[in-house]
Enzyme design. Sequence first.
Site, mmCIF file in Angstrom:
data_model
loop_
_atom_site.group_PDB
_atom_site.id
_atom_site.type_symbol
_atom_site.label_atom_id
_atom_site.label_comp_id
_atom_site.label_asym_id
_atom_site.label_seq_id
_atom_site.Cartn_x
_atom_site.Cartn_y
_atom_site.Cartn_z
ATOM 1 N N GLU A 60 0.820 -1.228 0.000
ATOM 2 C CA GLU A 60 0.000 0.000 0.000
ATOM 3 C C GLU A 60 0.850 1.272 0.000
ATOM 4 O O GLU A 60 0.297 2.382 -0.082
ATOM 5 C CB GLU A 60 -0.937 0.009 1.213
ATOM 6 C CG GLU A 60 -2.145 -0.912 1.110
ATOM 7 C CD GLU A 60 -1.809 -2.386 1.292
ATOM 8 O OE1 GLU A 60 -0.904 -2.697 2.075
ATOM 9 O OE2 GLU A 60 -2.440 -3.226 0.612
ATOM 10 N N ALA A 82 9.032 -3.361 6.042
ATOM 11 C CA ALA A 82 9.884 -4.554 6.104
ATOM 12 C C ALA A 82 9.152 -5.695 5.425
ATOM 13 O O ALA A 82 8.077 -6.109 5.877
ATOM 14 C CB ALA A 82 10.185 -4.904 7.559
ATOM 15 N N VAL A 83 9.709 -6.156 4.315
ATOM 16 C CA VAL A 83 9.138 -7.315 3.631
ATOM 17 C C VAL A 83 10.102 -8.477 3.861
ATOM 18 O O VAL A 83 11.264 -8.425 3.452
ATOM 19 C CB VAL A 83 8.926 -7.046 2.130
ATOM 20 C CG1 VAL A 83 8.087 -8.164 1.520
ATOM 21 C CG2 VAL A 83 8.248 -5.705 1.900
ATOM 22 N N ILE A 84 9.606 -9.470 4.566
ATOM 23 C CA ILE A 84 10.453 -10.586 4.992
ATOM 24 C C ILE A 84 9.993 -11.843 4.271
ATOM 25 O O ILE A 84 8.819 -12.227 4.355
ATOM 26 C CB ILE A 84 10.376 -10.746 6.525
ATOM 27 C CG1 ILE A 84 10.867 -9.444 7.193
ATOM 28 C CG2 ILE A 84 11.213 -11.940 6.981
ATOM 29 C CD1 ILE A 84 10.653 -9.377 8.689
ATOM 30 N N THR A 88 6.939 -17.400 2.372
ATOM 31 C CA THR A 88 5.809 -17.023 1.519
ATOM 32 C C THR A 88 6.226 -16.482 0.147
ATOM 33 O O THR A 88 7.076 -15.585 0.064
ATOM 34 C CB THR A 88 4.900 -15.978 2.233
ATOM 35 O OG1 THR A 88 4.016 -15.423 1.256
ATOM 36 C CG2 THR A 88 5.697 -14.854 2.847
ATOM 37 N N HIS A 90 4.420 -14.679 -1.500
ATOM 38 C CA HIS A 90 3.830 -13.348 -1.469
ATOM 39 C C HIS A 90 4.940 -12.293 -1.515
ATOM 40 O O HIS A 90 4.768 -11.211 -2.065
ATOM 41 C CB HIS A 90 3.060 -13.229 -0.144
ATOM 42 C CG HIS A 90 1.906 -12.275 -0.154
ATOM 43 N ND1 HIS A 90 0.939 -12.283 -1.110
ATOM 44 C CD2 HIS A 90 1.566 -11.280 0.704
ATOM 45 C CE1 HIS A 90 0.058 -11.342 -0.847
ATOM 46 N NE2 HIS A 90 0.426 -10.707 0.250
ATOM 47 N N PHE A 115 13.331 4.890 -0.907
ATOM 48 C CA PHE A 115 12.856 3.522 -0.670
ATOM 49 C C PHE A 115 13.600 2.943 0.535
ATOM 50 O O PHE A 115 14.691 2.390 0.398
ATOM 51 C CB PHE A 115 13.080 2.670 -1.918
ATOM 52 C CG PHE A 115 12.372 1.348 -1.879
ATOM 53 C CD1 PHE A 115 10.984 1.282 -1.893
ATOM 54 C CD2 PHE A 115 13.084 0.157 -1.827
ATOM 55 C CE1 PHE A 115 10.318 0.066 -1.860
ATOM 56 C CE2 PHE A 115 12.433 -1.067 -1.793
ATOM 57 C CZ PHE A 115 11.044 -1.110 -1.814
HETATM 58 N N1 INI Z 1 3.524 -6.622 3.841
HETATM 59 C C1 INI Z 1 4.699 -6.150 4.346
HETATM 60 O O1 INI Z 1 4.862 -4.938 4.526
HETATM 61 N N2 INI Z 1 5.694 -7.040 4.632
HETATM 62 C C2 INI Z 1 5.579 -8.378 4.432
HETATM 63 O O2 INI Z 1 6.539 -9.142 4.735
HETATM 64 C C3 INI Z 1 4.356 -8.889 3.900
HETATM 65 N N3 INI Z 1 4.192 -10.324 3.678
HETATM 66 O O3 INI Z 1 5.152 -11.080 3.852
HETATM 67 O O4 INI Z 1 3.125 -10.748 3.297
HETATM 68 C C4 INI Z 1 3.314 -7.953 3.608
HETATM 69 N N4 INI Z 1 2.112 -8.360 3.117
HETATM 70 C C5 INI Z 1 0.943 -7.513 3.144
HETATM 71 C C6 INI Z 1 0.847 -6.606 1.930
HETATM 72 O O5 INI Z 1 1.798 -5.566 1.979
HETATM 73 C C7 INI Z 1 -0.528 -5.959 1.835
HETATM 74 O O6 INI Z 1 -0.771 -5.169 2.969
HETATM 75 C C8 INI Z 1 -1.675 -6.986 1.702
HETATM 76 O O7 INI Z 1 -1.406 -7.887 0.634
HETATM 77 C C9 INI Z 1 -3.014 -6.251 1.414
HETATM 78 O O8 INI Z 1 -2.968 -5.564 0.157
#
Ligand code: INI
Length: 157
Positions: A60, A82-84, A88, A90, A115
Amino acid sequence: MAAVIEGKMVDPGGRFAIVAARFNDFITERLIGGAEGAFDAHGIDPDDRVDLIWVPGAFELPLACQKVAATGRYAAVVALGAVIRGSTPHFDYVAGEAAKGVSKVALDTGVPMIFGVLTTDTIEQAIERAGTKAGNNGAKAACAAIEMASLIARIGD
Ligand code: INI
């Protein structure tokens, strides 16, 4: 010799925005603390000059950054999250879209976007980059925001 135009690490004036993702907020909070500390160290009082905007997750970030930039009120915007990866798939979508989206906002609006989103394989790697043994990426992001705001002001229209 070429005339060098570069940003300076001095207060360029104006307001700054931090757009932060709540997902993994135990990491994001540390990045925010690092960013606020770096702004403060450069004479930019976070209480007066920095706005903090929360979004649910890194995915978002771009839209909120775009809305913030479109106000015309900010010298630069720092996106933190933080995207870990964990286990996943995802991860790739979230990290990729966040990076692409934030970059697009900068190009579309002309407002510097920084960023400061950690993209790591493990929680441990994220902790290392959020104020422990690999420094604080939030602080580095705030410094990049100051430098870019200064640079853009120097280049002019
Ligand atoms: N969002 C993050 O900020 N970090 C993550 O590690 C993450 N994982 O791993 O899923 C994550 N997922 C949520 C994503 O950003 C959205 O908020 C969600 O998909 C709704 O649109």
